[in-house]
Enzyme design. Structure first.
Site, PDB file in Angstrom:
ATOM      1  N   PRO A 191       0.621  -1.063   0.033  1.00  0.00           N
ATOM      2  CA  PRO A 191      -0.060   0.023   0.044  1.00  0.00           C
ATOM      3  C   PRO A 191       0.838   1.381   0.031  1.00  0.00           C
ATOM      4  O   PRO A 191       0.453   2.398  -0.601  1.00  0.00           O
ATOM      5  CB  PRO A 191      -0.786   0.001   1.255  1.00  0.00           C
ATOM      6  CG  PRO A 191      -0.568  -1.292   2.070  1.00  0.00           C
ATOM      7  CD  PRO A 191       0.621  -2.100   1.163  1.00  0.00           C
ATOM      8  N   GLU A 199       1.447  -7.778   7.987  1.00  0.00           N
ATOM      9  CA  GLU A 199       1.505  -6.016   7.907  1.00  0.00           C
ATOM     10  C   GLU A 199       2.649  -6.062   6.818  1.00  0.00           C
ATOM     11  O   GLU A 199       3.026  -4.906   6.758  1.00  0.00           O
ATOM     12  CB  GLU A 199       2.066  -5.731   9.036  1.00  0.00           C
ATOM     13  CG  GLU A 199       0.678  -5.847  10.276  1.00  0.00           C
ATOM     14  CD  GLU A 199      -0.251  -5.290   9.588  1.00  0.00           C
ATOM     15  OE1 GLU A 199      -1.636  -6.189   9.775  1.00  0.00           O
ATOM     16  OE2 GLU A 199      -0.589  -4.214   9.023  1.00  0.00           O
ATOM     17  N   ARG A 227      -0.699  -8.141 -21.367  1.00  0.00           N
ATOM     18  CA  ARG A 227      -1.278  -7.585 -22.479  1.00  0.00           C
ATOM     19  C   ARG A 227      -0.684  -6.769 -23.210  1.00  0.00           C
ATOM     20  O   ARG A 227      -0.936  -6.294 -24.313  1.00  0.00           O
ATOM     21  CB  ARG A 227      -2.602  -7.065 -22.029  1.00  0.00           C
ATOM     22  CG  ARG A 227      -2.584  -5.817 -21.365  1.00  0.00           C
ATOM     23  CD  ARG A 227      -4.132  -5.107 -21.140  1.00  0.00           C
ATOM     24  NE  ARG A 227      -4.778  -4.831 -22.212  1.00  0.00           N
ATOM     25  CZ  ARG A 227      -4.756  -3.665 -22.730  1.00  0.00           C
ATOM     26  NH1 ARG A 227      -3.920  -2.817 -22.277  1.00  0.00           N
ATOM     27  NH2 ARG A 227      -5.766  -3.327 -23.728  1.00  0.00           N
ATOM     28  N   ASP A 274      -5.800   2.747 -25.872  1.00  0.00           N
ATOM     29  CA  ASP A 274      -6.070   2.630 -24.564  1.00  0.00           C
ATOM     30  C   ASP A 274      -6.392   4.046 -23.856  1.00  0.00           C
ATOM     31  O   ASP A 274      -5.486   4.934 -23.970  1.00  0.00           O
ATOM     32  CB  ASP A 274      -4.913   1.911 -23.665  1.00  0.00           C
ATOM     33  CG  ASP A 274      -5.200   0.483 -23.816  1.00  0.00           C
ATOM     34  OD1 ASP A 274      -4.330  -0.437 -23.263  1.00  0.00           O
ATOM     35  OD2 ASP A 274      -6.134  -0.155 -24.637  1.00  0.00           O
TER      36      ASP A 274
HETATM   37  N1  LIG Z   1      -0.368  -3.308  -4.065  1.00  0.00           N
HETATM   38  C1  LIG Z   1      -1.165  -3.135  -3.180  1.00  0.00           C
HETATM   39  C2  LIG Z   1      -2.010  -2.837  -2.082  1.00  0.00           C
HETATM   40  C3  LIG Z   1      -2.139  -3.406  -0.867  1.00  0.00           C
HETATM   41  C4  LIG Z   1      -1.492  -4.583  -0.263  1.00  0.00           C
HETATM   42  C5  LIG Z   1      -0.494  -5.159  -0.870  1.00  0.00           C
HETATM   43  C6  LIG Z   1       0.621  -6.028  -0.033  1.00  0.00           C
HETATM   44  C7  LIG Z   1       0.150  -6.605   1.118  1.00  0.00           C
HETATM   45  C8  LIG Z   1       0.714  -7.247   2.188  1.00  0.00           C
HETATM   46  C9  LIG Z   1       0.041  -7.189   3.285  1.00  0.00           C
HETATM   47  N2  LIG Z   1      -0.780  -6.279   2.786  1.00  0.00           N
HETATM   48  C10 LIG Z   1      -1.912  -5.982   4.244  1.00  0.00           C
HETATM   49  C11 LIG Z   1      -1.619  -4.650   4.922  1.00  0.00           C
HETATM   50  C12 LIG Z   1      -2.597  -3.810   4.933  1.00  0.00           C
HETATM   51  C13 LIG Z   1      -2.449  -2.549   5.654  1.00  0.00           C
HETATM   52  C14 LIG Z   1      -0.981  -2.004   5.785  1.00  0.00           C
HETATM   53  C15 LIG Z   1      -0.095  -3.005   5.234  1.00  0.00           C
HETATM   54  N3  LIG Z   1      -0.336  -4.230   4.829  1.00  0.00           N
HETATM   55  C16 LIG Z   1      -0.891  -5.754   1.729  1.00  0.00           C
HETATM   56  C17 LIG Z   1      -1.744  -4.866   1.090  1.00  0.00           C
HETATM   57  N4  LIG Z   1      -3.084  -2.645  -0.252  1.00  0.00           N
HETATM   58  N5  LIG Z   1      -3.552  -2.100  -1.026  1.00  0.00           N
HETATM   59  C18 LIG Z   1      -3.076  -2.022  -2.188  1.00  0.00           C
HETATM   60  N6  LIG Z   1      -3.390  -0.855  -3.225  1.00  0.00           N
END
Ligand SMILES: N#Cc1c(-c2ccc3ccn(Cc4ccccn4)c3c2)n[nH]c1N
Length: 250
Positions: free
Chosen positions: A92, A119, A161, A176
């Site tokens: 994130p 996490e 793609r 696109d």
């Molecule tokens: N790309 C992307 C992502 C992710 C994502 C990706 C990998 C992981 C590995 C664990 N978590 C849970 C988590 C929640 C909160 C804080 C840390 N981690 C992920 C969340 N969330 N939203 C996106 N756009």
């Protein structure tokens, strides 16, 4: 030869969709070489532990460095000896995964994806990997997921793609919305197909007129109206690129 993709995950079954449809066909044609790995293969305890409590306290668990370090070593050892993979880490807190980043990654011969859970992964894994290969930490959008696997599906589809020959002529990514170019930066307008009337609703007559200039103009107007409504932020970018385009043509 096609692109090699490795994915290390505690849920390999989550990536099964990579074996069907667009990506599945690209693999069958040898344009894409996908290898899924179960992170627990690199654990050595009876419980196959991949996570532990966070230093400094706080909620949730953190993924241990040892299994990831061994997994990434193994991925590198199993790939082409004269190449290093680009490590793509969904998170994130990453840079936005955009069409531009998809195009950049589509130009590389070997990608290794590290979708985490809990996490996230102990920071030292990323730091150590970055001393030996390019690392991209990217986010697919401003919402919170429970892990990175679905982000890998999104990224791999967006990248696959773009590989030459992967898209049949039925789907074309030439214009696109998010790809640089003429109608670049605008959202797609509405699309229609037969029958000409359906549940009392007719197709806009301009589309049946055969007047291609008028059709193109109508489609640009529709795209603009829809972009203004749904993505006003893209309109500013479109105005700039339209101005630059006029400049170039002047
Ligand atoms: N790309 C992307 C992502 C992710 C994502 C990706 C990998 C992981 C590995 C664990 N978590 C849970 C988590 C929640 C909160 C804080 C840390 N981690 C992920 C969340 N969330 N939203 C996106 N756009």
């Amino acid at each position: 030869h096609g692109m090699r993709i490795d994915v290390v995950t505690i849920f390999p079954e989550y990536l099964e969709p990579l074996n069907v449809s667009l990506v599945g066909k690209a693999r069958a044609r040898g344009q894409l070489d996908v290898h899924l790995h179960d992170l627990r293969s690199w654990t050595h305890d009876v419980h196959r532990t991949v996570d532990d409590t966070p230093y400094g306290g706080g909620p949730g668990m953190v993924m241990k460095p040892e299994p990831w370090g061994e997994a990434l070593d193994a991925v590198r050892a199993a790939g082409p000896a004269d190449q290093v993979p680009t490590l793509v880490v969904p998170t994130p807190s990453g840079v936005p995964f955009t069409q531009e980043l998809a195009q950049e990654l589509a130009a590389r011969p070997w990608l290794a994806f590290a979708p985490a859970r809990y996490e996230g992964i102990d920071r030292r894994v990323i730091e150590e990997a970055a001393t030996r290969m390019p690392v991209v930490e990217a986010s697919i959008g401003d919402y919170v997921l429970a892990g990175g696997e679905v982000a890998v599906l999104v990224m791999v589809e967006a990248i696959a793609r773009l590989l030459p020959g992967v898209l049949g002529n039925a789907e074309s990514h030439r214009d696109d919305s998010f790809a640089p170019g003429a109608m670049a930066d605008l959202l797609e307008g509405p699309v229609y197909t037969k029958p000409a009337e359906w549940r009392g609703r007719a197709v806009p007559e301009v589309l049946l007129s055969g007047n291609h200039g008028r059709i193109a103009r109508w489609r640009r107007e529709q795209a603009f109206t829809r972009t203004l409504a749904n993505r006003p932020d893209l309109v500013a970018r479109w105005r700039l690129s339209a101005f630059d385009k006029k400049e170039r043509e002047a």
